[in-house]
Design a protein around this motif. Structure first.
Motif, PDB file in Angstrom:
ATOM      1  N   MET A   1      21.727  52.569  31.283  1.00 48.25           N
ATOM      2  CA  MET A   1      21.181  53.827  31.727  1.00 48.25           C
ATOM      3  C   MET A   1      19.825  53.639  32.369  1.00 48.25           C
ATOM      4  SD  MET A   1      21.887  56.425  28.807  1.00 48.25           S
ATOM      5  CE  MET A   1      21.881  55.020  27.778  1.00 48.25           C
ATOM      6  N   THR A   2      19.819  52.937  33.394  1.00 46.33           N
ATOM      7  CA  THR A   2      18.535  52.662  33.999  1.00 46.33           C
ATOM      8  C   THR A   2      18.418  53.380  35.314  1.00 46.33           C
ATOM      9  OG1 THR A   2      19.555  50.693  34.787  1.00 46.33           O
ATOM     10  CG2 THR A   2      18.106  50.469  32.915  1.00 46.33           C
ATOM     11  N   THR A   3      18.776  54.615  35.274  1.00 49.01           N
ATOM     12  CA  THR A   3      18.635  55.370  36.509  1.00 49.01           C
ATOM     13  C   THR A   3      17.174  55.685  36.768  1.00 49.01           C
ATOM     14  OG1 THR A   3      19.115  57.277  35.173  1.00 49.01           O
ATOM     15  CG2 THR A   3      20.904  56.405  36.519  1.00 49.01           C
ATOM     16  N   THR A   4      16.376  55.625  35.750  1.00 44.83           N
ATOM     17  CA  THR A   4      14.949  55.756  36.002  1.00 44.83           C
ATOM     18  C   THR A   4      14.358  54.372  36.136  1.00 44.83           C
ATOM     19  OG1 THR A   4      14.581  55.783  33.658  1.00 44.83           O
ATOM     20  CG2 THR A   4      14.675  57.909  34.776  1.00 44.83           C
ATOM     21  N   ASP A 635      13.804  54.245  28.768  1.00 40.72           N
ATOM     22  CA  ASP A 635      13.509  55.530  29.346  1.00 40.72           C
ATOM     23  C   ASP A 635      13.547  56.576  28.251  1.00 40.72           C
ATOM     24  OD1 ASP A 635      15.426  57.831  31.306  1.00 40.72           O
ATOM     25  OD2 ASP A 635      13.317  57.815  30.766  1.00 40.72           O
ATOM     26  N   GLU A 637      13.943  59.581  28.040  1.00 42.98           N
ATOM     27  CA  GLU A 637      14.885  60.695  28.059  1.00 42.98           C
ATOM     28  C   GLU A 637      16.334  60.225  28.013  1.00 42.98           C
ATOM     29  OE1 GLU A 637      13.123  62.681  31.488  1.00 42.98           O
ATOM     30  OE2 GLU A 637      13.236  64.458  30.222  1.00 42.98           O
ATOM     31  N   ALA A 638      16.537  58.980  28.303  1.00 45.23           N
ATOM     32  CA  ALA A 638      17.914  58.513  28.373  1.00 45.23           C
ATOM     33  C   ALA A 638      18.382  58.058  27.009  1.00 45.23           C
ATOM     34  CB  ALA A 638      18.020  57.373  29.369  1.00 45.23           C
ATOM     35  N   HIS A 639      18.463  58.978  26.103  1.00 48.09           N
ATOM     36  CA  HIS A 639      18.735  58.607  24.719  1.00 48.09           C
ATOM     37  C   HIS A 639      20.103  59.035  24.277  1.00 48.09           C
ATOM     38  CE1 HIS A 639      17.595  62.777  24.700  1.00 48.09           C
ATOM     39  NE2 HIS A 639      18.233  62.889  23.568  1.00 48.09           N
ATOM     40  N   ALA A 640      20.882  59.502  25.175  1.00 48.00           N
ATOM     41  CA  ALA A 640      21.995  60.302  24.723  1.00 48.00           C
ATOM     42  C   ALA A 640      23.257  59.539  24.391  1.00 48.00           C
ATOM     43  CB  ALA A 640      22.294  61.342  25.785  1.00 48.00           C
ATOM     44  N   PRO A 670      18.339  45.675  25.743  1.00 50.99           N
ATOM     45  CA  PRO A 670      18.096  46.687  24.739  1.00 50.99           C
ATOM     46  C   PRO A 670      19.121  46.445  23.657  1.00 50.99           C
ATOM     47  CG  PRO A 670      19.319  47.573  26.562  1.00 50.99           C
ATOM     48  CD  PRO A 670      19.113  46.129  26.857  1.00 50.99           C
TER      49      PRO A 670
END
Lengths: 697, 213
Positions: A1-4, A635, A637-640, A670
């Protein structure tokens, strides 16, 4: 999830950690690489390995004191050092401590420290999970030992046979501590197994094919697979026991029709692979030490590897030889009798290969070599008495006598522990930058060896004379007096040997101050772990190593000529990396593995005393996972995603910029999976560790 | 580089070209760490459920005659329907992943919610079933069958519940714009777990419910 694209927080080797500001201030990461905090929150596989080793040595002292108490009690007939009740607790905790809290973590110490180094990797696949394994193991061990102060330790023997371990026959909380404490330690082992297998499969340096890996790496890999498949079985058994004791389930309630054999089967399906979990790491260590000090490559490398794998497979088919007298029927007894004899074959192959390695070699009898040779010899004795157990009629006579006690101490103490002591002497300079004193070490070895044989040799005779194991005392006219006194004297000789070892650590440490550095390769060794400075720099290697053959490091130092003559072509110092690289990015330390691990004993205490505490523990675990997920570099916010499954391809692809890449997952990824069923949580975003690897300097 | 003779210099650069793309991460196996770890974890789970199923079979065979047993409580048609519901959730899981890899965000969200709902329906069915059994007189401590049955199906139910939590997490991630075809592997791994849990249920349903008692 590394869109940021926030860059990962990275610890730069050789420099003070500089932490960029984070979007969620509460979830900062620990910084710095000195002081106690840097150890508590470290994710460095080497520090974790050292802490595993230190913890194992601490528990060795505790388990050793328990052993001395047992021997004091049995020194003379009608001993009254311990009450019957206390004696039950002491021998149970002696076994549990030595198996689960000494040998297994000691093996984990070597696995953590050496396995990434031997395959040329920067760290393990999931550094934070690695830290979690350490703290969970420690939490389990401490939890178990607090039972001494909370109404009594476990008293049902280390294999806790139900229904003897049930509420009726063991009414104190001891066996609850046993079941829950081992459950916690099991979580640690399972997570560690997943982590280390992934590391070996995925993070080998270029050219490091499976059949160029050192034998130690191979044996550790086999052990991790054994753990992976054996732990869930003991997990189920311990759950059943806990449910019986805590929630009145009927699994081992004979009155409700239950069969006590259920526990025995479940326990030994775990328990026999466990035996190989204990011995194979020592086999691996001996396979590293003996070639170096015989100045020969290991004899029959493929045979060594395949016999290790064979042991790993066959270890699953022999469990019922622990149950020959349980009345399970002649067909089962015959089948397990045969398979037990058969498993001696690959083990024998190993022993012959060590001997063949030494044969014709120019042997240097250093302390490490002495311990390895001692381990081969002692294990052979233990192995031979083991084969006698395979003969069911003989076993019927010997079972539950001191003959069995003698056997498993010869393999576990004489084989495992001595092998690991060999490893400690061998790799000490790599870990701490100075050698342990050789003279003290050799004295210590001989004291230990003599004490060991004095203690456990006579137990063969005692067992054949009919002395039962676990009896609290014996009558003066039983004929056991002489050898019991021998064993007790011997046990104190062992204690002296262990004290000499600890004294050696202190002396050598003091002497090392101001002494010249030991250099990267003090033994003229063969594995990649010697190809970097001592003590190992935080970043392991300055650059990727490309492996072209087995024993790569040795071949860079020596050339074998046409005539078979070996000539030195390079100094170790020139071949080895000097640890001066400064542009290596490493995973940052983290608070959260400690927090999550702390929640586990809270849950366990709560199950025994008050369910509210369990709720609190669950909250701590959840909060810890929440923090784990939210901390930078991820990130925020990317915790989902759930922890188990959160996969981020980019944590691996981050190596794209570097050469080779496989070994240099600098960020380490990670470590998002937790590998346990109990723990859930949102996922972990991957750090886009695009610059995570070192360039050629 | 201090040592010129070191062959690393030449060799490390070589494999770097054309090998490392996001789709083909440069791990030794080519699989990401997370995927390897997931498969290993599922391998371990096989032994967990294997042991639990064995315990159940063993316990059931030891149930004293006359006590409340499988034949007294099982409602095969009801459990067949809830099993069907759970198996269908595997299909929607596949559709969700497929939608994500094609970049169809809306489709992904619909299918992921459908998967979670089907899983939730299964859990609701299990809760209902447990309640009915309890009212029929089969408690956790009633007899050896009760202990084994509730433990086995309870462990499975806990796994499904954890799966639902993960699915909802994926949904939240998608709603926040964190999921793209690039990191579809995350969802793929959730899917692996989900399918595994479904397969285990096929075994449990066949062995526990359908085999002649």
């Amino acid at each position: 999830m590394t869109t940021t694209s926030e860059p990962p927080l990275q610890l730069t080797a050789g420099e003070q950690l500089v932490r960029p500001s984070t979007s969620l201030g509460v979830f900062s990461r620990p910084r710095g690489d000195t002081g106690w905090k840097s150890w508590l929150f470290t994710v460095d596989h080497k520090r974790i390995g050292i802490m595993y080793g230190a913890a194992a040595l601490l528990f060795l002292v505790i388990g050793g004191i328990e052993a001395l108490l047992i021997r004091l009690q049995l020194a003379v007939p009608g001993g009254n050092v311990l009450s019957e009740d206390a004696y039950n607790q002491v021998f149970t905790m002696h076994g549990v401590t030595m198996v689960f809290l000494v040998i297994m973590p000691m093996a984990a110490a070597f696995a953590n420290y050496l396995l990434p180094l031997q395959i040329g990797a920067r760290d393990v696949a999931f550094p934070r999970l690695n830290a979690f394994s350490l703290w969970a193991f420690l939490a389990g061990g401490i939890f178990l030992n607090t039972s001494w102060f909370l109404g009594g330790a476990p008293d049902g023997g280390w294999f806790g046979y139900a229904p003897n371990s049930g509420l009726v026959y063991s009414p104190s909380n001891g066996m609850d501590f046993y079941a829950l404490g081992l459950q916690i330690a099991g979580i640690a082992s399972l997570v560690s197994a997943i982590n280390l297998i992934t590391t070996v499969l995925n993070m080998r340096t270029p050219g490091m094919t499976l059949f160029r890996m050192p034998v130690l790496t191979w044996m550790l890999l086999v052990v991790q697979f054994l753990l992976l498949f054996a732990i869930p079985v003991i997990t189920v058994a311990l759950f059943l026991l806990s449910f019986d004791r805590l929630f009145d389930a009927n699994f081992f309630n004979v009155a409700a029709g239950a069969d006590p054999l259920l526990w025995q089967h479940l326990f030994w399906i775990f328990g026999h692979p466990e035996v190989y979990i204990l011995i194979l790491p020592a086999f691996g260590i001996m396979s590293e030490v003996i070639p170096v000090f015989s100045r020969k490559p290991i004899f029959g490398y493929p045979f060594m590897v395949f016999s290790g794998i064979a042991i790993g497979f066959m270890g699953w088919g022999v469990w019922a030889h622990h149950m020959f007298t349980s009345g399970m029927g002649p067909v089962s007894v015959a089948a397990f009798s045969l398979s037990t004899m058969f498993i001696a074959v690959p083990t024998g192959v190993k022993i012959l290969n060590w001997l063949a390695t030494m044969w014709g070699g120019r042997i240097r009898l250093t302390t490490a070599m002495l311990y390895s040779v001692g381990a081969v010899a002692m294990f052979t004795i233990g192995g031979l008495s083991g084969v006698t157990h395979a003969i069911a009629p003989a076993d019927t006579q010997q079972t539950d006598t001191y003959y069995i006690v003698a056997h498993f101490h010869y393999v576990i103490f004489g084989g495992s522990l001595m092998g690991m002591l060999s490893g400690i002497y061998f790799w000490w300079p790599k870990m701490f930058g100075h050698k342990l004193d050789e003279k003290l070490g050799k004295i210590g070895f001989w004291v230990l060896l003599i004490g060991f044989n004095l203690t456990f040799g006579p137990m063969h005779i005692l067992g054949l004379q009919g002395m039962s194991r676990r009896i609290h005392s014996y009558a003066a006219d039983s004929g056991f007096n002489l050898w019991n006194m021998f064993a007790t004297v011997g046990s104190f000789v062992i204690a002296v040997g262990v004290l000499l070892f600890f004294w050696n650590i202190g002396v050598s440490r003091r002497r090392a101050r101001g002494a010249p550095p030991v250099g990267p390769d003090p033994w003229d060794a063969r594995g990649l772990e010697w190809m970097t400075a001592s003590p190992t720099p935080t970043h392991n290697f300055d650059r990727d190593i490309t492996v072209t053959r087995q024993d790569e490091f040795w071949h860079r130092k020596w050339r074998i000529g046409e005539d078979g003559k070996v000539t030195r072509i390079a100094r170790s110092e020139d071949v080895a990396h000097d640890g001066s690289a400064t542009d290596v990015h490493l995973p940052s330390p983290s608070y959260w593995p400690v927090v999550v691990a702390l929640g586990l004993p809270l849950v366990a205490y709560g199950l025994i005393y008050n369910l509210w505490l369990t709720g609190l523990g669950a909250l701590v675990i959840l909060g810890g996972l929440y923090g784990w997920v939210f901390e930078p570099p991820d990130d925020p916010e990317a915790h989902a995603h759930d922890d188990h499954h959160d996969a981020d391809p980019s944590d691996d692809s981050g190596n794209g910029a570097s050469g080779g890449g496989t070994s240099t997952n600098g960020e380490g990824g990670p470590d998002s999976g937790d590998g346990t069923r109990q723990l859930t949580g949102a996922g972990v975003a991957g750090g886009p560790s695009a610059q995570a690897t070192e360039e050629q300097s | 580089m201090t040592d010129v003779a070191d062959p690393e210099a030449a060799m490390t650069a070589a494999p770097a070209t054309g090998h490392e793309t996001p789709a083909h991460p440069p791990t030794t196996t080519g699989m990401s760490h997370n995927k390897v770890a997931m498969w290993l974890f599922l391998g371990s789970e096989c032994l967990l459920f294997g042991a639990l199923i064995s315990v159940y079979m063993f316990a059931k065979s030891r149930l004293p005659a006359g006590e409340i047993g499988p034949n007294d409580v099982f409602d095969i048609p009801f459990t067949s329907v809830s099993s069907f519901v759970l198996l269908m959730s595997s299909l929607t899981m596949v559709l969700a992943l497929s939608a994500l890899t094609r970049g169809e965000e809306r489709g992904f969200r619909i299918w992921i919610v459908a998967t979670a709902l089907l899983g939730g329906t299964f859990i609701a069915g299990q809760v209902y079933e447990f309640t009915v059994f309890y009212n029929l007189g089969l408690g956790y401590t009633t007899n050896i069958f009760g202990s084994a049955f509730y433990t086995l199906t309870g462990f499975h139910g806990a796994h499904v519940t954890i799966g639902i939590v993960m699915l909802m997490s994926a949904l939240v991630a998608s709603l926040r714009g964190r999921l793209s075809p690039r990191n579809a592997e995350t969802v793929e791994l959730i899917g692996l777990y989900w399918h595994f849990v479904d397969i285990v249920w096929i075994l449990i349903f066949t062995i526990i419910y359908l085999f002649p008692q």
